[in-house]
Design a protein around this motif. Structure first.
Motif, PDB file in Angstrom:
ATOM      1  N   ALA C 558     -47.654 -34.683 -53.534  1.00  0.00           N
ATOM      2  CA  ALA C 558     -46.270 -34.219 -52.412  1.00  0.00           C
ATOM      3  C   ALA C 558     -46.924 -33.303 -51.398  1.00  0.00           C
ATOM      4  O   ALA C 558     -46.666 -33.499 -50.292  1.00  0.00           O
ATOM      5  CB  ALA C 558     -45.452 -33.584 -53.194  1.00  0.00           C
ATOM      6  N   ALA C 559     -47.711 -32.161 -51.771  1.00  0.00           N
ATOM      7  CA  ALA C 559     -48.359 -31.460 -50.751  1.00  0.00           C
ATOM      8  C   ALA C 559     -49.299 -32.290 -49.802  1.00  0.00           C
ATOM      9  O   ALA C 559     -49.203 -32.048 -48.577  1.00  0.00           O
ATOM     10  CB  ALA C 559     -49.252 -30.428 -51.341  1.00  0.00           C
ATOM     11  N   LYS C 560     -50.072 -33.180 -50.232  1.00  0.00           N
ATOM     12  CA  LYS C 560     -50.820 -33.996 -49.184  1.00  0.00           C
ATOM     13  C   LYS C 560     -50.136 -34.810 -48.411  1.00  0.00           C
ATOM     14  O   LYS C 560     -50.107 -34.792 -47.114  1.00  0.00           O
ATOM     15  CB  LYS C 560     -51.653 -34.960 -50.069  1.00  0.00           C
ATOM     16  N   VAL C 561     -48.902 -35.276 -48.924  1.00  0.00           N
ATOM     17  CA  VAL C 561     -47.799 -36.220 -47.753  1.00  0.00           C
ATOM     18  C   VAL C 561     -47.202 -35.276 -46.945  1.00  0.00           C
ATOM     19  O   VAL C 561     -47.296 -35.406 -45.513  1.00  0.00           O
ATOM     20  CB  VAL C 561     -46.972 -36.796 -48.919  1.00  0.00           C
ATOM     21  N   LEU C 562     -46.726 -33.983 -47.316  1.00  0.00           N
ATOM     22  CA  LEU C 562     -46.233 -33.131 -46.467  1.00  0.00           C
ATOM     23  C   LEU C 562     -47.179 -32.686 -45.321  1.00  0.00           C
ATOM     24  O   LEU C 562     -46.835 -32.471 -44.250  1.00  0.00           O
ATOM     25  CB  LEU C 562     -45.800 -31.817 -47.105  1.00  0.00           C
ATOM     26  N   SER C 563     -48.397 -32.386 -45.882  1.00  0.00           N
ATOM     27  CA  SER C 563     -49.333 -32.025 -44.698  1.00  0.00           C
ATOM     28  C   SER C 563     -49.699 -33.155 -43.698  1.00  0.00           C
ATOM     29  O   SER C 563     -49.933 -33.049 -42.367  1.00  0.00           O
ATOM     30  CB  SER C 563     -50.728 -31.529 -45.050  1.00  0.00           C
ATOM     31  N   LEU C 564     -49.657 -34.571 -44.278  1.00  0.00           N
ATOM     32  CA  LEU C 564     -49.935 -35.501 -43.389  1.00  0.00           C
ATOM     33  C   LEU C 564     -48.984 -35.885 -42.475  1.00  0.00           C
ATOM     34  O   LEU C 564     -48.887 -35.888 -41.402  1.00  0.00           O
ATOM     35  CB  LEU C 564     -50.186 -36.825 -44.124  1.00  0.00           C
ATOM     36  N   PHE C 565     -47.610 -35.464 -43.066  1.00  0.00           N
ATOM     37  CA  PHE C 565     -46.273 -35.679 -42.064  1.00  0.00           C
ATOM     38  C   PHE C 565     -46.137 -34.334 -41.146  1.00  0.00           C
ATOM     39  O   PHE C 565     -45.214 -34.444 -40.442  1.00  0.00           O
ATOM     40  CB  PHE C 565     -45.152 -35.953 -43.086  1.00  0.00           C
ATOM     41  N   SER C 566     -47.067 -33.424 -41.377  1.00  0.00           N
ATOM     42  CA  SER C 566     -46.595 -32.199 -40.358  1.00  0.00           C
ATOM     43  C   SER C 566     -47.109 -32.632 -39.161  1.00  0.00           C
ATOM     44  O   SER C 566     -46.505 -31.798 -38.063  1.00  0.00           O
ATOM     45  CB  SER C 566     -47.626 -30.941 -41.001  1.00  0.00           C
ATOM     46  N   ARG C 567     -47.564 -33.628 -38.799  1.00  0.00           N
ATOM     47  CA  ARG C 567     -47.920 -34.104 -37.441  1.00  0.00           C
ATOM     48  C   ARG C 567     -46.833 -35.154 -37.003  1.00  0.00           C
ATOM     49  O   ARG C 567     -46.530 -35.975 -37.816  1.00  0.00           O
ATOM     50  CB  ARG C 567     -49.461 -34.638 -37.429  1.00  0.00           C
TER      51      ARG C 567
END
Lengths: 342, 188, 653, 143
Positions: C558-567
Motif C-alpha cells: 500500500a505504501a508503495k502505491v501511495l508513493s507512486l500516486f503521490s505524483r
C-alpha cells in the motif's frame, strides 16, 4: 514379432518351485490367444546375489538375456518374476544412462546388448495391453467366498524411477484386475511391505517375523487369502506358513494364490490345470462354492431390490471412482481442495 | 559407541569411493529418518539405515563395512522410494556390500555363503537349481538340515528336480565369470 | 567523443578476482575514451562526486561505469550523470561483478573478460543518443487481487490514504485462509475475532469497491493506466435482494455438496453461505451439486426464499475497472492429501489436513468446535500430527519449507489438549522452525505445559487396524522404529502456489519461480515490487509466510502505491520504438506483431501509409524492430546500430 | 583485445533484461562458478534479437552464440519470446546452409530466479563449443 505373441522369460524358479505360476500364466495367455515364446537358451538374471558382487557383473548376467531377446528381433520381454524384472530394468537403465557402464558390461558378453529391449511384468501387460474389458469378458464363474488381500511384494513398483509402473506406495494394478474378475478385494494396507523372502533360507527368524506381520494384516482387513504376482512372496508365505506358525506361535491357514490362478478360476479353468494342488496351504474350502456369473447377476439384483443404497465395505482402489463415500469425496475434492480463495 | 575424532577419523577417500561407485551423493541426506521409518529390517539391523548414511557422511569406513545392516538389507527399495532427497539408498547399501565383500569385511557369513552357492549354481548350470543351492548352502554354512522340513511339502508336486537343467550356452556364463575375474585382476 | 570510464572495486567483491587497475589502464587505450580510473566504491557518495568532477574536468560527454549489475545501480548513475549535466542516456554500465568477478575463478581470465565488458559498454555508449521522457497522467485508483488478510490490509491502507480501491475476491466471501483458522499463534487469540473488524472495514469503507466471487479476466495498459476486465461469476442468487437469512441453506435437499470453505472435511448443501461472519453475507449456489442444475428440477430454495432472490438463469457478468496500480495478494494453495499415499491421505477418512483440522476445532465448523473424527464422529483420544507432509521433499518437487506449519501444529496440539484434556498428542517433526517473536517459547509451552509429545523422526506408513489408525515411523533420536495407535492423524500438508497462479501472473506480466510463487524485484531490497512497474505483491503469492508477515507486506505494498500516486504525472521511459517515416514502407508487419497494439497506421500528407508508435502504450520490447524488413522502426537505446556496435566490439577484433 | 588464446573461445550471449540477465545476476549473487568464455549483450527482450545479429557474430569471429529469454508464457512483454522462438528456429535451420554447424547456436529459457539453471546452461554450451573447436580456423583449414 507377431501381434499376438510375447517373448516370455519365466525365470529359474518358475521351472521348479513356482511351476504353478508358470502353468497359470501360460494358460491365461493361451486363453487370450497370445503365444509365449521363450528366449533361446535363456540364463539366470543374476538376482540379488550377483548385485552383492559387482554391478557390471550383475548387469552382464541380466543383459545376456536382453541381448538374446534383441537378437530375436523383439523390443519387449515379459516376465512374471519381479526379481528378474528388476534385474533387467536396472541393467538396462544403467547401460542407457552410462556409456562407460554399457561398455564394461558388453565386454563381458559374447553378444553385446544395444539397449533396445523393454522389460515388462506379466501383470503390466495384462493390465495395459490386454485390458480390463478383455479380462472381464472372459469371466464365467464367481467365487462368493473369496475375500482377497492383494499383496504386491516390495519391488514390483519400486523404486518408481526404475519400475515405471503403478503407484509405489499404493499399487492398484492387481486390484483392478481382481475387481474386473468380480472378486472381492479387501483394503489391504501392507501391499508393498517386504516379506523377507530374499533371506528365506538364511534368516528364518527375521523372515518369519516379517511374514507374520503381513499375514496378521491380511486377517485384520477381513480377507481369507492372498493374491500375489511374485513367486518369492508366494513360496515364502505359503511354503513357510507352518514355520511361521511354529516360531511365532500363530495358526495361520491363509492360502496364497497367484493372481493368474485367480484369473484362471474366474475364467472357468479347473484348480488342477492351474496347479492349485501344488500349494502348501490349500484353497479348496474357499473355491468350493461357486456360481455362474448369470446367477450372480440375478442374485445381486435381488439384493439391490431388497435393501439399496447401503455402501459396500472397503474396496481399495482410489481412481477409478471408489464406492466408499469418503473416497468419493476424496475424488471430487481434488480439483477444489487446492482452491484457496484468491 | 566410542568417541569419533572427526579431524582424524574421517575417511574422505571412503566417502569418495562410495560416491564414485554408487553415483549417489551422501551429503544430500539431511537425516529426516524416512529410510529407517520404512525399513522392514530396522529391528534386526545393528545400525538403522539413517545411521549408516550418517556414518557414511562421517567417513566411518570400518564401522560401516563391519556392520551387519549392510548385509541384512534385502534391497526392498522402500528407503529409495521414500527418500525426500532422491538418494538411491538401496543402491548405496548395495555398493557398501560390494566394497565389504571386496575388502573381506563380511559380517554376515551365512548371507554371503547363500549368495555364493546361488552364484555357484548359476555358474555351473546357467540357471539356478534350487535344491542345489540349498544343499550347497547347507554344506557351506554347516546348517545341514536347514529347510529339510519343507521337503515333504513340495515333494511329488513336480516342483523339485534332483538334476539341474543345464543351458546349452553355459560356457558363455562361465566366460562372464572368468572375464569378470580378469577385469578385477587388471583393476588390481 | 570523450568517454569517461570508472572501474569499481566494490571492496573485494570485484578487486578480489579482477585486476581493476589493469582494466582501467586498458580502457584508457580504447578509441574515444578520454579518461579512465578505478575507485573503491563508485556507488558511494564520494564515488559519484568523483564522476561528476571528472565530467566537468575532462569535459566528458559519455560515461561508462564498470561495477555491479545495471539492475542494481543503473538508475543511481543515470541520476549522477544527469546532475553533472549530461543526458541520462549517455551512460552505460558494464557488469563486471555478477557476470565476472563472482562467477570466474581465474584472475587473468576475469580481468580480460572485464576489459571486454568495458569495451562493449564503450562501443555502445558511443552510439547512444540523448532521450527525453514524456510524462502522462496517473489514474489514482488501485486494484487489489485477493481478499485475504494481506489483500485486506493493503486495501484498507490505500483507502485510508484516500485512494479509490477495487478489490477482487475469487470466493463468495473475503477473509481468505485466516477466516478459516480457529486460533492464531503464538497468542492463541481467536482468528475471526481479530479478522472480523478488518473484514467489516473493507465492506463499509467508502473508498473500497468489493467484487466478491469474481476473477480477473484480462489486464490491458501500463502503470498509471490499466484497464481490468473482471468476471463476476454467476451466484444464481440476486445479491441485491439476498438478506443472508440462510433459510435456503436449511431447506436445500442436496446435502452432500463439497464444502470449499471447510476443505471438504464434511459435506454441505448446494446453496450455502460459507460462514456466519462472511462478507458479503450472501448465498451462492454450486451448480455441480444443485438439483435444479443436475436433474433440472427442484426449485426448493426459489420457493422458500422470502426475498425472492434466487435466479437459476443468472449468467457470468464482465465489468471493466480502470486503475493505475495493482496489488496482487492472491494467496496460496495446499497439496492434495492423495499426493501422500504413504500416509493414507485421500484413502482413509481419519487422515486429515491441518486446515481441515482447523475447521474441526472451530466453533463455526461442521462439528461446532467439537473434535470428532470424520469416519465415525467419535472424539479421538490419540491424535498424531505429521509435520513436513510434502514440504522439504525434492522427490515430489517441493524442496522448500512451508514456513508456518511448525507453529500451527504446536497451536493445534495445544488446542487439542484444551478441548480433550485426557487426549494424547504426538508430533512427528524433522526440525522445529520457530524463529518469530515469542514463537520458540510457544513450541516449548506445547511440550512443557501441555504435555504434547514431540517425536524427532518421520512417519513411514499410516494404516487402519480395527478402529485405530496405526502410525508407523521412526524416532531417530532413539534410533528405533515406533508405532502409535492413533484415532486421528493430522498432516501438515505442504504449501503450494495458489491454483491458477501462473495464469494470473501472465495476465499481470510478472514473473514466477519454478513453484509458481511470484518473483519480487529484489529478494531483500524490493520485496513487494515486481519487475512490472505498477504491480506489487503482498502475502503468500510471493512465498509461504505467516499472518504478521502477510499483513506487513500488505501495508508495504500500500505504501508503495501511495508513493507512486503521490505524483500527478508519471514519466514514461523514453526507450520506446520510433519510426523513421522516410524509410517505412507501410508493410504493417510491426502493427501485427506488437504485443501491445502500440503501433497504428498513419496517413501522411502525400497519402503514404506509415507506422506510428503510441509512446505511452509502447513497453519497449523491440519485437517490432527485429520484425521490420527495412529497419525503419527502431527501439530507442537498443537500435540495430547500438547492438551491432556491441557485436562488432566482441567479434571484429 | 581478444580471447585468451588456448583457454577461451569466443562465445556471445544475448540475454533478455527481465529473466535471463536477472538469472545470470542471481547465479553471480549465489557465486555459481562458470566458464569465462561467454560475453553478455543485454537486450530488453529475446524478441529484440534479430537473427542478423547472430549471423553477424558467427561470421565475424564468434565460435558460438547463445540466446536466452523468459520461459514461454513468462515473458515480461507477454509474447516477445514466442516471436524469438519462431525466428531463431528458422535461423537454426538456416545456419547449416551457411556451412555453420547449428550446434554453435543455442537458444533457451532461463528465469530470473534460476541461477543454478543459468550456470548449467553456460557450462554445457561452453563445453559444446569447445568440443566443436574454433569456428574460423576450422574454415581456413577447410579451404
Amino acid at each position: 514379432m507377431a501381434e499376438n505373441e510375447y517373448i516370455y522369460y519365466p525365470g529359474c524358479s518358475l521351472e521348479a518351485t513356482a511351476i504353478e505360476y508358470n502353468m497359470s500364466v501360460r494358460l491365461i495367455f493361451k486363453a487370450l490367444g497370445i503365444k509365449l515364446v521363450e528366449p533361446d537358451d535363456w540364463s539366470c538374471c543374476g538376482s540379488t546375489p550377483a548385485h552383492s558382487v559387482d554391478h557390471v557383473f550383475a548387469g552382464a548376467l541380466a543383459a545376456r538375456n536382453l541381448a538374446i531377446v534383441e537378437k530375436m528381433g523383439a523390443s519387449t520381454v515379459i516376465t512374471p518374476c519381479p526379481a528378474c524384472l528388476s534385474a533387467f530394468k536396472k541393467a538396462h537403465l544403467r547401460m542407457v544412462d552410462n556409456e562407460e557402464f554399457k561398455k564394461e558390461v558388453n565386454e563381458l558378453l559374447e553378444v553385446p546388448y544395444e539397449c533396445g529391449v523393454t522389460a515388462k511384468s506379466v501383470l503390466q501387460v495384462l493390465l495395459e495391453d490386454v485390458g480390463l474389458e478383455a479380462i472381464a469378458e472372459k469371466v464365467t464363474t464367481d467365487f462368493p467366498d473369496l475375500k482377497v488381500a492383494p499383496y504386491y511384494g516390495c519391488i514390483i513398483a519400486r523404486p518408481p524411477e526404475v519400475m515405471q509402473f503403478d503407484d509405489p506406495e499404493n499399487p492398484v494394478a492387481m486390484d483392478k484386475i481382481l475387481t474386473a474378475l468380480g472378486v472381492e478385494v479387501c483394503d489391504f494396507a501392507f501391499k508393498t511391505e517386504c516379506c523377507g523372502a530374499a533371506f528365506g533360507v538364511v534368516k528364518k527368524k527375521m523372515v518369519n517375523e516379517l511374514s507374520s506381520k503381513i499375514l496378521n494384516m491380511v486377517l485384520d482387513c477381513g480377507a481369507n487369502c492372498l493374491s500375489v504376482p511374485c513367486q518369492l512372496c508366494q513360496q515364502n508365505l505359503d511354503l513357510r506358513q507352518d514355520q511361521i506358525n511354529a516360531t511365532m506361535h500363530a495358526s495361520f491357514k491363509l492360502p496364497v494364490l497367484y493372481f493368474t490362478q485367480i484369473m484362471g478360476l474366474a475364467w472357468g479353468y479347473s484348480p488342477r490345470e492351474l496347479g492349485l494342488d501344488k500349494h502348501n496351504v490349500r484353497a479348496d474350502h474357499l473355491i468350493r462354492s461357486k456360481r455362474s456369473i448369470e446367477e450372480k447377476r440375478r442374485e445381486e439384483e435381488e439384493k439391490a431390490k431388497t435393501k439399496k443404497g447401503k455402501g459396500k465395505k472397503g474396496k481399495v482402489k482410489k481412481k477409478p471412482k471408489a464406492p466408499k463415500t469418503e473416497d468419493k469425496k476424496a475424488e471430487t475434492k481434488q480439483p477444489e481442495a487446492k482452491t484457496e480463495e484468491a | 559407541m566410542e568417541l569419533i575424532n572427526l579431524t582424524e577419523d574421517t575417511d574422505w577417500d571412503f566417502i569418495e569411493q562410495v560416491r564414485e561407485e554408487s553415483g549417489q551423493d551422501p551429503f544430500l541426506c539431511y537425516q529426516c529418518g524416512n529410510c529407517t521409518a520404512g525399513c522392514p529390517y530396522t529391528e534386526f539391523f545393528d545400525f538403522p539405515v539413517n545411521q549408516i548414511m550418517r556414518l557414511l557422511q562421517a567417513g566411518q569406513k570400518e564401522t560401516i563395512l563391519k556392520s551387519r545392516a549392510i548385509w541384512q538389507c534385502a534391497t526392498c527399495e522402500a528407503c529409495t522410494t521414500r527418500c525426500p532427497c532422491n538418494i538411491d539408498i538401496a543402491h548405496i547399501m548395495d555398493v557398501l556390500r560390494i566394497i565389504a565383500r571386496r575388502e573381506n569385511y563380511v559380517s554376515e557369513k551365512d548371507i554371503k555363503k547363500f549368495y555364493d552357492s546361488f552364484l555357484d549354481s548359476l555358474k555351473h548350470h546357467g540357471r539356478v537349481f534350487e535344491v542345489g543351492i540349498l544343499m550347497g548352502y547347507n554344506i557351506k554354512s554347516g546348517h545341514l538340515f536347514s529347510d529339510a522340513d519343507l521337503g515333504p511339502k513340495i515333494m511329488g508336486k513336480g516342483k523339485v528336480h534332483f538334476f539341474p537343467t543345464n543351458i546349452k550356452g553355459k560356457d558363455k556364463i562361465v566366460s562372464i565369470f572368468e572375464k569378470f575375474k580378469q577385469k578385477r585382476k587388471n583393476r588390481g | 567523443m570523450r568517454v569517461g570510464v570508472f572501474i569499481c572495486h566494490c571492496g573485494n567483491n570485484i578487486a578480489g578476482t579482477v585486476d581493476v587497475a589493469k582494466v582501467a589502464e586498458e580502457a584508457r587505450n580504447m578509441p574515444g575514451v578520454q579518461f579512465a580510473t578505478d575507485y573503491m566504491y563508485t556507488c558511494s557518495e564520494p564515488g559519484q562526486e568523483e564522476i561528476k568532477e571528472a565530467i566537468q574536468r575532462e569535459q566528458l560527454d559519455r560515461v561508462v561505469v564498470a561495477a555491479c549489475s545495471p539492475r542494481m545501480h543503473e538508475l543511481t548513475f543515470r541520476r549522477t550523470v544527469e546532475k553533472a549535466g549530461l543526458n541520462r542516456y549517455f551512460f552505460e554500465m558494464a557488469n563486471i561483478r555478477e557476470h565476472v568477478s563472482w562467477v570466474g575463478e581465474d584472475k587473468d581470465l576475469n580481468t580480460n573478460k572485464a576489459i571486454e565488458a568495458v569495451k562493449l559498454a564503450v562501443e555502445k555508449v558511443k552510439q547512444n543518443k540523448p532521450l527525453f521522457p514524456s510524462s502522462f497522467e496517473v489514474n489514482k485508483r488501485v486494484l487489489v487481487i485477493g481478499g485475504g488478510v494481506a489483500g485486506m490490509q493493503a486495501a484498507i491502507d490505500c483507502a485510508e490514504g484516500g485512494l479509490q480501491v477495487v478489490m477482487v475476491e475469487k470466493s463468495p466471501s473475503i477473509g481468505g485462509m485466516m477466516a478459516r483458522l480457529d486460533k492464531t499463534f503464538p497468542t492463541v487469540d481467536c482468528s475471526i475475532c481479530i479478522l472480523g473488524p478488518k473484514m467489516v472495514d473493507v465492506s463499509q469503507h467508502d473508498n473500497i469497491t468489493l467484487h466478491a466471487y469474481s476473477e480477473v479476466e484480462e489486464i490491458k495498459g501500463y502503470v498509471g493506466n490499466y484497464q481490468v476486465k473482471i468476471r463476476k461469476k454467476a451466484t444464481y442468487v440476486d445479491w441485491t435482494k439476498c438478506t443472508g437469512c440462510g433459510e435456503c441453506t436449511e431447506k436445500c435437499p442436496s446435502k452432500d455438496a463439497y464444502d470449499h470453505f471447510n476443505y471438504g472435511v464434511a459435506p454441505t448443501t448446494a446453496i450455502t453461505i460459507p460462514f456466519p461472519q462472511a462478507i458479503p453475507k450472501k448465498a451462492t449456489i454450486d451448480p455441480t451439486y444443485c438439483r435444479q442444475f443436475v436433474r433440472g428440477k427442484c426449485g426448493v430454495c426459489a420457493k422458500i426464499c422470502p426475498a425472492d432472490a434466487i435466479d437459476y438463469e443468472m449468467k457470468d457478468e464482465i465489468v471493466t475497472e480502470e486503475v493505475g496500480a495493482i496489488i496482487t495478494a492472491s494467496g496460496y494453495g495446499l497439496i492434495d492429501l492423495d499426493r501422500l499415499p504413504e500416509y493414507g491421505g485421500g484413502r482413509y477418512p481419519d487422515v486429515v489436513s491441518g486446515i481441515q483440522y482447523e475447521r474441526l476445532l472451530n466453533a463455526s465448523g461442521p462439528t461446532e468446535g467439537h473434535i470428532l473424527r470424520p469416519s465415525d464422529k467419535e472424539e479421538p483420544k490419540t491424535i498424531v500430527f505429521v509435520s513436513c507432509a510434502g514440504s522439504r521433499d525434492k522427490s515430489i518437487g517441493i524442496p522448500y519449507c512451508s514456513n508456518f506449519c511448525c507453529m500451527y501444529i504446536a497451536k493445534e496440539a495445544i488446542l487439542t489438549r484444551d478441548h480433550i484434556p485426557d487426549s494424547k498428542v504426538y508430533v512427528f517433526y524433522m526440525d522445529i522452525r520457530s524463529p518469530g517473536k515469542g514463537y520458540d517459547e510457544f513450541t516449548r509451552r506445547a511440550q512443557e505445559e501441555y504435555g504434547v509429545r514431540y517425536v524427532r523422526g518421520r512417519v513411514a506408513r499410516v494404516f487402519p487396524k480395527g478402529k485405530k489408525m496405526i502410525v508407523k515411523g521412526v524416532d531417530t533420536l532413539l534410533g528405533t522404529q515406533i508405532e502409535v495407535e492413533a484415532d486421528l492423524v493430522v498432516l501438515a500438508t505442504a504449501v503450494t502456489a495458489a491454483p491458477g497462479a501462473p495464469q494470473l501472473a501472465e495476465k499481470l506480466r510478472i514473473s514466477y519461480d519454478q513453484h509458481a510463487f511470484y518473483v519480487e524485484s529484489h529478494p531483500k531490497l524490493r520485496p513487494v515490487e515486481t519487475n512490472t512497474s505498477g504491480v506489487f505483491l503482498a502475502g503468500c503469492c510471493q512465498g509461504p509466510k505467516d499472518i504478521p508477515a502477510s499483513v506487513g507486506q500488505g501495508s508495504a505494498a500500500a505504501a508503495k502505491v501511495l508513493s507512486l500516486f503521490s505524483r500527478d504525472m508519471l514519466e514514461s521511459d523514453p526507450a520506446v520504438a520510433n519510426v523513421n517515416i522516410n524509410v517505412c514502407v507501410g508493410c504493417r508487419k510491426c502493427i501485427n506483431t506488437c504485443p501491445y497494439g502500440a503501433i497504428e497506421e498513419e496517413e501522411l500528407r502525400d497519402g503514404r501509409i506509415v507506422a506510428k508508435v503510441l509512446e505511452t502504450v509502447c513497453a519497449g520490447c523491440g519485437v517490432c524492430t527485429s520484425t521490420c524488413p527495412c529497419g525503419a522502426i527502431q527501439l530507442q537505446h537498443f537500435t540495430d546500430n547500438q547492438l551491432l556496435a556491441e557485436v562488432n566490439a566482441l567479434c571484429l577484433s | 583485445m581478444s580471447v585468451v588464446a588456448g583457454k577461451e573461445l569466443r562465445i556471445v550471449g544475448f540475454l533478455c533484461n527481465w529473466c535471463s540477465y536477472g538469472g545470470a545476476d542471481t547465479a553471480g549473487v549465489s557465486r555459481f562458478k562458470q566458464p569465462s568464455d561467454l560475453r553478455i549483450i543485454r537486450v530488453p527482450c529475446s524478441g529484440r534479437v534479430d537473427p542478423l545479429f547472430v549471423v553477424k557474430a558467427l561470421l565475424n569471429g564468434a565460435d558460438g552464440v547463445l540466446v536466452a529469454g523468459c520461459h514461454p508464457n513468462d515473458c515480461h512483454y507477454s509474447e516477445g519470446n514466442f516471436y524469438a522462438r519462431r525466428r531463431l528456429e528458422m535461423l537454426k535451420k538456416f545456419l547449416s546452409y551457411m556451412g555453420i554447424d547449428d550446434k554453435r547456436f543455442h537458444y533457451t529459457w532461463v528465469s530470473a530466479s534460476e541461477g543454478a539453471r543459468w550456470q548449467q546452461v553456460v557450462t554445457d554450451f561452453t563445453k559444446q563449443i569447445h568440443a566443436l573447436g574454433p569456428l574460423h580456423q576450422k574454415e581456413e583449414a577447410g579451404d
